[in-house]
Structures are given as C-alpha cells and as structure tokens.
Scaffold this active site. Sequence first.
Site, PDB file in Angstrom:
ATOM      1  CG  ASP A   1      -1.982   1.051   1.145  1.00  0.00           C
ATOM      2  OD1 ASP A   1      -3.081   0.696   0.707  1.00  0.00           O
ATOM      3  OD2 ASP A   1      -1.726   2.221   1.513  1.00  0.00           O
TER       4      ASP A   1
ATOM      5  CG  ASN B   1      -5.248  10.582  -5.679  1.00  0.00           C
ATOM      6  OD1 ASN B   1      -4.636  10.562  -6.736  1.00  0.00           O
ATOM      7  ND2 ASN B   1      -5.750   9.493  -5.136  1.00  0.00           N
TER       8      ASN B   1
ATOM      9  CG  HIS C   1      -7.826  12.064  -8.991  1.00  0.00           C
ATOM     10  ND1 HIS C   1      -7.952  11.134  -7.983  1.00  0.00           N
ATOM     11  CD2 HIS C   1      -8.678  13.078  -8.662  1.00  0.00           C
ATOM     12  CE1 HIS C   1      -8.839  11.536  -7.092  1.00  0.00           C
ATOM     13  NE2 HIS C   1      -9.297  12.721  -7.484  1.00  0.00           N
TER      14      HIS C   1
ATOM     15  CG  ASP D   1      -4.733   7.547 -12.332  1.00  0.00           C
ATOM     16  OD1 ASP D   1      -5.155   7.078 -11.255  1.00  0.00           O
ATOM     17  OD2 ASP D   1      -5.471   8.090 -13.174  1.00  0.00           O
TER      18      ASP D   1
ATOM     19  CD  GLU E   1      -5.296   3.561  -1.447  1.00  0.00           C
ATOM     20  OE1 GLU E   1      -5.391   3.924  -0.266  1.00  0.00           O
ATOM     21  OE2 GLU E   1      -6.238   3.614  -2.263  1.00  0.00           O
TER      22      GLU E   1
END
Length: 266
Positions: A127, A135, A140, A144, A170
């Site tokens: 994680d 973000n 975003h 990504d 995520e």
Amino acid sequence: MTPRSTRILGKSLVVTAIAVVATFGLSFTARVALQMPIDWLSWVECALIPILIGLPVSAYIFNQSETIQDTCDKLEKSHTALKEAHDRLTFVTSHDQMTGLLSRGEFIARMDRRRDEGEYDTLLLIDPDHFSSVNDEHGHSKGDETLLRIAKALIYTTRPGDSIGRLGGEEFGVLLRDVRKERAITIAENIRRHIEGFPRIKGQQNGVKVTVSIGGAEISRDGDPQDVLRVAGRCLFDAKQRGRNRVSFDHQSFRSQGLVSEARSR
C-alpha cells in the site's frame, strides 16, 4: 470471369478431357475385340457423350466443392474472431484495466489453490504511503502515475510464477508461490527498497516521493484466503503505525477491520 469461375472451368475441362480419352480407349478396344466396325458415329459418340455429360457434372461438383471450402474458410475466420473476442473478454474481466494486473477476484482465486503437504505460499499486501495526499495535492493523474510505477516495480521484482493483483483502490497484492516467511521478508524488502529508490514524480513544489508499506502472511495448505487477507491487513496496519515505508509480518494486536481500512487509506 472471376478467379473462382476460372478454377472451376479449368478443373472441369481437365476431367472432361480425361473422360473423352478414357471413352475412346474403352470403346475402340471393345469394338476391336468384338470385331465391330469403327465408323464416324463411333467417333462422335466417344467425343460428345463425355463432353455433354462429364463437363456439366464435373462443373457442378467443383462448384459445390468451392462453396463448401468458402463456407469452411468463413467458419474458421468466425471461430478465430470469436476466440479472440473471448480471450479479450476473459482478460478484461480478470485484469485491472489501468495496470494490467490481476483483478481482486482473480487474485483471490489464485490464492485458493490446492497445496501439497508442507507447501506454503506467502501473501504480500502493498500500500503506497500518504496516497490520499498525492491525489489531493498533485491531482489524480499523479496518483495514477504512482500506481503504475508501483505495478511495474512489482512485476520487475517478482518471479514469473508469482501472481500480482490490484486488490482495490491503491492496494496491491503479491502471491509468492511456494515461498516461506523468511524468504518472503527478503523479497518484500527488495520491493520496498526498489520503490523507495524511484525518482520523485514531477508535481507541484518538490514533487512526489513514493514509498510503500508492506504486510505479509503465510498461506498454509488449508489456509482460507479471507483469513490470510485479514492477517496480512493487520500486518500492513502495523507497518503503517510504526512509521510507514517498512515491512511487517507480525501484527501486535488484533485491531478492528475499520482501523485496518483507515490505515490503508493513509
């Protein structure tokens, strides 16, 4: 004249010519053996009968053969197209569209494999740290990009026989096949260090520094995937609690699932 018509006519003429020659040979041999005269009518019969009968019959047969072949070719193309569509659909339903990794359902299905006596797999939950702030502060698109970098790192640092999945949002999962805890810790540390060594992702101000926390758990022969996920999730929460950017295979306490979910979002 189309190529198909040309082929049919050519084959029919060859067959008819053979029939004419065969008719002449049989008819004249029989007449000589029976001491029958060979007159002009014999020549006409031997030439016209094979042409009048053999040419249309052979043309019809070759036409049907071409039709059947065309149908078989179309069926083969349709079958190939259907198989390709099925393969694409199977890939889409079993893989994450953004990263190309396994979907959660497919990943858990691979966890639930039959193992031999004494055989263990190990699950890693990976994680990214402070992902929500990535973000929020950088957009975003940078989030990504972060996930894609992690996905590529997992592919690079694992073996071909291991399974890698995006389990949601995520969170990533790595299934180390036939690997015990001791070796899995080394692999997890390699993953963590590899990701920690990434150059910063260009963003606002100083950019984005990517690190991950990793929790792991062994999967025994009769291990239940959901139970293993919970144990690995608690270890992941422990890694977050102890400062992030670290690997944990031992959780200190059985905290509630809500706290685990909270930790994953950090």
